[in-house]
Design a protein around this motif. Sequence first.
Motif, PDB file in Angstrom:
ATOM      1  N   PRO A 192      44.452 -24.887 118.578  1.00  0.00           N
ATOM      2  CA  PRO A 192      43.800 -23.624 118.248  1.00  0.00           C
ATOM      3  C   PRO A 192      42.392 -23.557 118.816  1.00  0.00           C
ATOM      4  CG  PRO A 192      43.709 -25.078 116.363  1.00  0.00           C
ATOM      5  CD  PRO A 192      44.508 -25.803 117.424  1.00  0.00           C
ATOM      6  N   GLN A 193      41.771 -24.728 118.965  1.00  0.00           N
ATOM      7  CA  GLN A 193      40.437 -24.788 119.535  1.00  0.00           C
ATOM      8  C   GLN A 193      40.098 -26.254 119.825  1.00  0.00           C
ATOM      9  OE1 GLN A 193      37.873 -23.139 116.480  1.00  0.00           O
ATOM     10  NE2 GLN A 193      37.589 -25.104 115.501  1.00  0.00           N
ATOM     11  N   ILE A 194      39.108 -26.449 120.667  1.00  0.00           N
ATOM     12  CA  ILE A 194      38.524 -27.759 120.911  1.00  0.00           C
ATOM     13  C   ILE A 194      37.026 -27.620 120.669  1.00  0.00           C
ATOM     14  CG2 ILE A 194      37.965 -29.507 122.647  1.00  0.00           C
ATOM     15  CD1 ILE A 194      40.600 -28.913 124.003  1.00  0.00           C
ATOM     16  N   ARG A 195      36.482 -28.481 119.842  1.00  0.00           N
ATOM     17  CA  ARG A 195      35.037 -28.485 119.629  1.00  0.00           C
ATOM     18  C   ARG A 195      34.435 -29.629 120.435  1.00  0.00           C
ATOM     19  NH1 ARG A 195      34.558 -28.242 113.162  1.00  0.00           N
ATOM     20  NH2 ARG A 195      35.942 -30.030 113.440  1.00  0.00           N
ATOM     21  N   ARG A 196      33.404 -29.324 121.216  1.00  0.00           N
ATOM     22  CA  ARG A 196      32.777 -30.312 122.087  1.00  0.00           C
ATOM     23  C   ARG A 196      31.389 -30.668 121.561  1.00  0.00           C
ATOM     24  NH1 ARG A 196      35.867 -31.469 126.250  1.00  0.00           N
ATOM     25  NH2 ARG A 196      37.469 -29.966 126.879  1.00  0.00           N
ATOM     26  N   TYR A 197      31.063 -31.959 121.679  1.00  0.00           N
ATOM     27  CA  TYR A 197      29.849 -32.494 121.101  1.00  0.00           C
ATOM     28  C   TYR A 197      29.033 -33.250 122.143  1.00  0.00           C
ATOM     29  CZ  TYR A 197      32.840 -31.925 116.964  1.00  0.00           C
ATOM     30  OH  TYR A 197      33.687 -31.421 116.013  1.00  0.00           O
ATOM     31  N   SER A 198      27.726 -33.327 121.912  1.00  0.00           N
ATOM     32  CA  SER A 198      26.879 -34.282 122.612  1.00  0.00           C
ATOM     33  C   SER A 198      26.458 -35.337 121.598  1.00  0.00           C
ATOM     34  CB  SER A 198      25.654 -33.597 123.217  1.00  0.00           C
ATOM     35  OG  SER A 198      24.855 -33.011 122.192  1.00  0.00           O
ATOM     36  N   ARG A 199      26.070 -36.501 122.110  1.00  0.00           N
ATOM     37  CA  ARG A 199      25.689 -37.575 121.197  1.00  0.00           C
ATOM     38  C   ARG A 199      24.476 -38.314 121.730  1.00  0.00           C
ATOM     39  NH1 ARG A 199      29.328 -42.511 118.599  1.00  0.00           N
ATOM     40  NH2 ARG A 199      27.590 -43.365 117.386  1.00  0.00           N
ATOM     41  N   SER A 200      23.523 -38.572 120.846  1.00  0.00           N
ATOM     42  CA  SER A 200      22.357 -39.380 121.150  1.00  0.00           C
ATOM     43  C   SER A 200      22.189 -40.375 120.019  1.00  0.00           C
ATOM     44  CB  SER A 200      21.109 -38.506 121.291  1.00  0.00           C
ATOM     45  OG  SER A 200      19.967 -39.293 121.544  1.00  0.00           O
ATOM     46  N   GLY A 201      22.566 -41.635 120.267  1.00  0.00           N
ATOM     47  CA  GLY A 201      22.519 -42.636 119.204  1.00  0.00           C
ATOM     48  C   GLY A 201      23.440 -42.253 118.064  1.00  0.00           C
ATOM     49  N   ALA A 202      22.874 -42.151 116.861  1.00  0.00           N
ATOM     50  CA  ALA A 202      23.669 -41.809 115.678  1.00  0.00           C
ATOM     51  C   ALA A 202      23.787 -40.307 115.460  1.00  0.00           C
ATOM     52  CB  ALA A 202      23.064 -42.454 114.438  1.00  0.00           C
ATOM     53  N   VAL A 203      23.183 -39.497 116.316  1.00  0.00           N
ATOM     54  CA  VAL A 203      23.162 -38.052 116.104  1.00  0.00           C
ATOM     55  C   VAL A 203      24.234 -37.386 116.963  1.00  0.00           C
ATOM     56  CG1 VAL A 203      21.809 -35.939 116.295  1.00  0.00           C
ATOM     57  CG2 VAL A 203      20.718 -38.062 115.537  1.00  0.00           C
ATOM     58  N   LEU A 204      25.147 -36.683 116.295  1.00  0.00           N
ATOM     59  CA  LEU A 204      26.212 -35.929 116.951  1.00  0.00           C
ATOM     60  C   LEU A 204      25.892 -34.452 116.814  1.00  0.00           C
ATOM     61  CD1 LEU A 204      29.078 -36.564 118.253  1.00  0.00           C
ATOM     62  CD2 LEU A 204      30.016 -35.840 116.039  1.00  0.00           C
ATOM     63  N   ARG A 205      25.931 -33.737 117.938  1.00  0.00           N
ATOM     64  CA  ARG A 205      25.552 -32.331 117.936  1.00  0.00           C
ATOM     65  C   ARG A 205      26.698 -31.479 118.471  1.00  0.00           C
ATOM     66  NH1 ARG A 205      20.978 -29.141 117.858  1.00  0.00           N
ATOM     67  NH2 ARG A 205      21.048 -27.242 119.116  1.00  0.00           N
ATOM     68  N   LEU A 206      27.087 -30.448 117.724  1.00  0.00           N
ATOM     69  CA  LEU A 206      28.104 -29.511 118.175  1.00  0.00           C
ATOM     70  C   LEU A 206      27.522 -28.625 119.264  1.00  0.00           C
ATOM     71  CD1 LEU A 206      30.912 -28.192 117.787  1.00  0.00           C
ATOM     72  CD2 LEU A 206      29.864 -26.720 116.054  1.00  0.00           C
ATOM     73  N   GLU A 207      28.142 -28.647 120.455  1.00  0.00           N
ATOM     74  CA  GLU A 207      27.614 -27.909 121.593  1.00  0.00           C
ATOM     75  C   GLU A 207      28.373 -26.605 121.869  1.00  0.00           C
ATOM     76  OE1 GLU A 207      24.886 -28.467 122.991  1.00  0.00           O
ATOM     77  OE2 GLU A 207      24.403 -30.540 122.466  1.00  0.00           O
ATOM     78  N   GLN A 208      29.704 -26.644 121.763  1.00  0.00           N
ATOM     79  CA  GLN A 208      30.471 -25.430 122.039  1.00  0.00           C
ATOM     80  C   GLN A 208      31.860 -25.544 121.441  1.00  0.00           C
ATOM     81  OE1 GLN A 208      30.245 -25.457 126.350  1.00  0.00           O
ATOM     82  NE2 GLN A 208      32.317 -26.260 126.536  1.00  0.00           N
ATOM     83  N   THR A 209      32.477 -24.413 121.229  1.00  0.00           N
ATOM     84  CA  THR A 209      33.846 -24.337 120.747  1.00  0.00           C
ATOM     85  C   THR A 209      34.680 -23.606 121.785  1.00  0.00           C
ATOM     86  OG1 THR A 209      33.128 -24.289 118.431  1.00  0.00           O
ATOM     87  CG2 THR A 209      35.371 -23.523 118.903  1.00  0.00           C
ATOM     88  N   GLU A 210      35.742 -24.254 122.262  1.00  0.00           N
ATOM     89  CA  GLU A 210      36.641 -23.647 123.242  1.00  0.00           C
ATOM     90  C   GLU A 210      37.929 -23.252 122.558  1.00  0.00           C
ATOM     91  OE1 GLU A 210      37.226 -26.432 126.361  1.00  0.00           O
ATOM     92  OE2 GLU A 210      35.102 -26.556 126.894  1.00  0.00           O
ATOM     93  N   ARG A 211      38.526 -22.156 123.027  1.00  0.00           N
ATOM     94  CA  ARG A 211      39.805 -21.685 122.502  1.00  0.00           C
ATOM     95  C   ARG A 211      40.814 -21.592 123.645  1.00  0.00           C
ATOM     96  NH1 ARG A 211      35.770 -19.738 119.273  1.00  0.00           N
ATOM     97  NH2 ARG A 211      36.138 -20.086 117.044  1.00  0.00           N
ATOM     98  N   PRO A 212      42.100 -21.408 123.350  1.00  0.00           N
ATOM     99  CA  PRO A 212      43.112 -21.504 124.401  1.00  0.00           C
ATOM    100  C   PRO A 212      42.835 -20.666 125.640  1.00  0.00           C
ATOM    101  CG  PRO A 212      44.172 -21.469 122.255  1.00  0.00           C
ATOM    102  CD  PRO A 212      42.709 -21.238 122.000  1.00  0.00           C
ATOM    103  N   GLU A 213      42.257 -19.496 125.475  1.00  0.00           N
ATOM    104  CA  GLU A 213      42.013 -18.664 126.655  1.00  0.00           C
ATOM    105  C   GLU A 213      40.983 -19.300 127.589  1.00  0.00           C
ATOM    106  OE1 GLU A 213      39.620 -16.825 123.156  1.00  0.00           O
ATOM    107  OE2 GLU A 213      41.581 -17.763 123.495  1.00  0.00           O
ATOM    108  N   ASP A 214      40.248 -20.321 127.112  1.00  0.00           N
ATOM    109  CA  ASP A 214      39.248 -20.965 127.945  1.00  0.00           C
ATOM    110  C   ASP A 214      39.826 -22.035 128.864  1.00  0.00           C
ATOM    111  OD1 ASP A 214      37.150 -19.502 126.773  1.00  0.00           O
ATOM    112  OD2 ASP A 214      37.088 -20.878 125.073  1.00  0.00           O
ATOM    113  N   TRP A 215      41.030 -22.540 128.552  1.00  0.00           N
ATOM    114  CA  TRP A 215      41.587 -23.593 129.421  1.00  0.00           C
ATOM    115  C   TRP A 215      42.979 -23.271 129.941  1.00  0.00           C
ATOM    116  CZ3 TRP A 215      40.697 -24.903 124.137  1.00  0.00           C
ATOM    117  CH2 TRP A 215      41.845 -25.060 123.358  1.00  0.00           C
ATOM    118  N   GLN A 216      43.586 -22.140 129.574  1.00  0.00           N
ATOM    119  CA  GLN A 216      44.928 -21.810 130.038  1.00  0.00           C
ATOM    120  C   GLN A 216      44.868 -20.683 131.067  1.00  0.00           C
ATOM    121  OE1 GLN A 216      47.377 -21.037 126.641  1.00  0.00           O
ATOM    122  NE2 GLN A 216      47.252 -23.124 125.901  1.00  0.00           N
TER     123      GLN A 216
END
Length: 216
Positions: A192-216
């Motif tokens: 239904p979606q993919i959530r993408r993150y960046s990471r710096s040490g112990a800190v995880l940050r939500l960067e973007q949310t992709e949905r099927p129309e973004d990769w199909q």
Amino acid sequence: MSASSPSLPTPASAPAPVVDSPPADSSPAVDADVSARGTAGTEAPAGRGKDAPAPTVAELLDFVRRTAEDAALVASLPLDPEGRTWLRLDGPGGSEAWLISWPPGTGTGWHDHAESTGAFTIAAGALREHSLAARLPTDGWKTLELSEGVDRTRLLATGQGRAFGRHHVHEVLNESGHEHAVSVHAYYPPLPQIRRYSRSGAVLRLEQTERPEDWQ
């Protein structure tokens, strides 16, 4: 883990069709057509009655393992030295499935698959998976500070695979400096979606949310 910033980003724009994104053990026998072929960027849904049970993670794992043994299918996937390429496959029970190539040094970055369970197996080469042994809040956050001891890593060689549950957060990498890797992936329900993150040490940050129309 601590959380802040209760907003989600807007969906990402659609990527190019064959570069860097199509979109984690037991293995009983399953009724699945493991030789079903797809084409890059096309959808071929598997037939299962609407009242039939959803495929289990064990069935997904068995499917990707048996598909990875289809030498002709694996050999049909075009390899690109610059970025990942993929074929869409018929997964068992209406699941979403992909055959993916990984040039040396490429990877996914940190991401999850929302409510979908999944499995993947290595058909050629080897892939490294870094994952989190923790369940993240599903919504309402932008930044998390991870607790100590949640990191896991495993190197999966040809023929090895793993299954994973909902909200599994990981990144997958081809650490080889010279060899392509090829893998087979299956998800249910279809992503239904993919959530993408960046990471710096112990800190995880939500960067973007992709949905099927973004990769199909």
